[in-house]
Design a protein around this motif. Structure first.
Motif, PDB file in Angstrom:
ATOM      1  N   PHE A   1       0.833  -1.117  -0.148  1.00 24.51           N
ATOM      2  CA  PHE A   1      -0.129   0.051  -0.136  1.00 24.51           C
ATOM      3  C   PHE A   1       0.724   1.341   0.105  1.00 24.51           C
ATOM      4  O   PHE A   1       0.459   2.302  -0.509  1.00 24.51           O
ATOM      5  CB  PHE A   1      -0.950  -0.018   1.424  1.00 24.51           C
ATOM      6  CG  PHE A   1      -1.897  -1.384   1.053  1.00 24.51           C
ATOM      7  CD1 PHE A   1      -2.781  -1.418   0.059  1.00 24.51           C
ATOM      8  CD2 PHE A   1      -2.072  -1.916   2.096  1.00 24.51           C
ATOM      9  CE1 PHE A   1      -3.838  -2.266  -0.269  1.00 24.51           C
ATOM     10  CE2 PHE A   1      -2.856  -3.155   2.036  1.00 24.51           C
ATOM     11  CZ  PHE A   1      -3.656  -3.131   1.066  1.00 24.51           C
ATOM     12  N   SER A   2       2.070   1.311   0.520  1.00 25.70           N
ATOM     13  CA  SER A   2       2.939   2.515   0.514  1.00 25.70           C
ATOM     14  C   SER A   2       3.446   2.492  -0.952  1.00 25.70           C
ATOM     15  O   SER A   2       3.786   3.693  -1.413  1.00 25.70           O
ATOM     16  CB  SER A   2       4.188   2.024   1.462  1.00 25.70           C
ATOM     17  OG  SER A   2       5.080   3.165   1.092  1.00 25.70           O
ATOM     18  N   SER A   3       3.579   1.628  -1.642  1.00 26.07           N
ATOM     19  CA  SER A   3       3.883   1.566  -3.103  1.00 26.07           C
ATOM     20  C   SER A   3       2.745   2.168  -4.078  1.00 26.07           C
ATOM     21  O   SER A   3       2.967   2.574  -5.216  1.00 26.07           O
ATOM     22  CB  SER A   3       4.436   0.498  -3.803  1.00 26.07           C
ATOM     23  OG  SER A   3       3.159  -0.605  -3.830  1.00 26.07           O
ATOM     24  N   MET A   4       1.638   2.129  -3.382  1.00 23.57           N
ATOM     25  CA  MET A   4       0.400   2.504  -4.278  1.00 23.57           C
ATOM     26  C   MET A   4       0.205   3.961  -4.250  1.00 23.57           C
ATOM     27  O   MET A   4      -0.739   4.680  -4.872  1.00 23.57           O
ATOM     28  CB  MET A   4      -0.619   1.958  -3.900  1.00 23.57           C
ATOM     29  CG  MET A   4      -0.756   0.498  -4.190  1.00 23.57           C
ATOM     30  SD  MET A   4      -2.271  -0.683  -3.800  1.00 23.57           S
ATOM     31  CE  MET A   4      -1.949  -2.007  -4.470  1.00 23.57           C
ATOM     32  N   THR A   5       0.572   4.705  -3.236  1.00 20.25           N
ATOM     33  CA  THR A   5       0.277   6.101  -3.092  1.00 20.25           C
ATOM     34  C   THR A   5       1.206   6.882  -2.389  1.00 20.25           C
ATOM     35  O   THR A   5       2.409   6.450  -2.031  1.00 20.25           O
ATOM     36  CB  THR A   5      -0.790   6.147  -2.051  1.00 20.25           C
ATOM     37  OG1 THR A   5      -1.283   7.794  -1.818  1.00 20.25           O
ATOM     38  CG2 THR A   5      -0.617   5.542  -0.622  1.00 20.25           C
ATOM     39  N   GLU A   6       1.529   8.136  -2.697  1.00 21.80           N
ATOM     40  CA  GLU A   6       2.502   9.201  -2.246  1.00 21.80           C
ATOM     41  C   GLU A   6       2.003   9.862  -0.807  1.00 21.80           C
ATOM     42  O   GLU A   6       2.848  10.498  -0.214  1.00 21.80           O
ATOM     43  CB  GLU A   6       2.811  10.239  -3.394  1.00 21.80           C
ATOM     44  CG  GLU A   6       1.714  11.245  -3.316  1.00 21.80           C
ATOM     45  CD  GLU A   6       1.873  12.244  -4.379  1.00 21.80           C
ATOM     46  OE1 GLU A   6       1.438  13.566  -4.247  1.00 21.80           O
ATOM     47  OE2 GLU A   6       2.950  12.090  -5.400  1.00 21.80           O
ATOM     48  N   ASN A   7       0.924   9.364  -0.419  1.00 22.96           N
ATOM     49  CA  ASN A   7       0.372   9.847   0.826  1.00 22.96           C
ATOM     50  C   ASN A   7       0.849   8.820   1.884  1.00 22.96           C
ATOM     51  O   ASN A   7      -0.246   7.846   2.208  1.00 22.96           O
ATOM     52  CB  ASN A   7      -1.124  10.073   0.794  1.00 22.96           C
ATOM     53  CG  ASN A   7      -1.815  10.988   2.154  1.00 22.96           C
ATOM     54  OD1 ASN A   7      -1.404  10.709   3.085  1.00 22.96           O
ATOM     55  ND2 ASN A   7      -2.621  11.955   1.717  1.00 22.96           N
ATOM     56  N   GLN A   8       1.473   9.444   2.960  1.00 25.54           N
ATOM     57  CA  GLN A   8       1.862   8.325   3.855  1.00 25.54           C
ATOM     58  C   GLN A   8       0.872   8.046   4.636  1.00 25.54           C
ATOM     59  O   GLN A   8       0.605   6.732   5.195  1.00 25.54           O
ATOM     60  CB  GLN A   8       2.903   8.832   4.796  1.00 25.54           C
ATOM     61  CG  GLN A   8       4.337   9.054   4.039  1.00 25.54           C
ATOM     62  CD  GLN A   8       5.384   9.527   4.879  1.00 25.54           C
ATOM     63  OE1 GLN A   8       5.498   9.308   5.957  1.00 25.54           O
ATOM     64  NE2 GLN A   8       6.286  10.062   4.306  1.00 25.54           N
TER      65      GLN A   8
END
Length: 251
Positions: free
Chosen positions: A166-173
């Protein structure tokens, strides 16, 4: 393997350049410390008023509950450990340099995965003081304690792979961390639905639930079926992370 280890070391050191690692470790130790203190006091009270004179199991009454609580605490904290691993790269636009470097995508993924696992291992290592106290004051069984810790590591690997995905899917932490927590919580609680899902689907839901596969570890049993289950889910999470980053490369 050398490239993976280099990335893992770099990412592991990065955790301690910000307050994140210190806050996560401190909060984890606070929660486990309160849990151990409460369980230890409860065991003393039960032992004092044990009118049946039946021997009480330290493993069951203290370590079993403590290790189970650790699973819950880690489920809450792992999103904070993994949310920045790729989201930060995407936000700062260094992901393009990362995925076009001579290092393979899988080396990068495994390096970041290993760094987060190292942090969790440090956190678990600090809790070994609790079984040491029990051995100093009582006579617990070593086997179930060791397998219980192994089970936590296997289960943690699965949650970490979800966090990387899920970290690889978005730039929002924050979004990455929130989705990781919700999905991990779903897998953790899915066994509760098994009781009302009928015999067939009930067994399916029990098999899907990570917590059901953890029970054998608490009993001192390392089953190949349980190990394969955790490794398979972790592998799927890492594979999907690879596919997500690979698709980003060609956009």
């Amino acid at each position: 393997m050398g490239k993976i280890w280099t990335i893992a070391q770099k990412e592991f050191k990065t955790y301690f350049t910000s307050p994140l690692a210190y806050v996560v470790i401190s909060f984890f130790l606070l929660l486990t410390g309160i849990s151990f203190y409460s369980l230890f006091n409860r065991f003393i009270q039960i032992s004092t008023y044990n009118v049946s004179n039946k021997p009480l199991s330290i493993n069951k009454e203290i370590m079993g509950y403590l290790l189970g609580n650790m699973n819950i605490f880690l489920l809450m904290l792992i999103p904070f450990v993994t949310m920045r691993l790729f989201s930060e790269e995407r936000k700062s636009h260094t992901i393009e340099l990362l995925i076009t470097s001579p290092i393979t995508l899988m080396d990068i993924i495994l390096g970041k995965f290993l760094s987060s696992l190292m942090l969790i291992t440090v956190m678990l290592g600090l809790t070994l003081i609790y079984p040491i106290i029990l051995f100093a004051t009582g006579n617990p069984e070593l086997g179930p304690i060791l397998t219980g810790y192994f089970g936590i590591i296997f289960q943690t690997c699965f949650y970490l792979s979800l966090g990387l995905l899920f970290s690889s899917m978005t730039e929002n932490q924050i979004v990455a961390g929130l989705i990781t927590f919700v999905v991990s919580l779903y897998f953790y609680l899915v066994s509760l639905s098994a009781f009302s899902a009928g015999p067939v689907w009930g067994e399916v839901l029990k098999y899907i639930s990570p917590i059901n596969h953890y029970h054998n570890f608490l009993k001192g049993i390392i089953s190949s079926a349980d190990v394969v289950y955790y490794i398979s889910l972790t592998g799927i999470g890492l594979f999907l992370t690879h596919r997500t980053l690979d698709s980003y490369r060609w956009r």
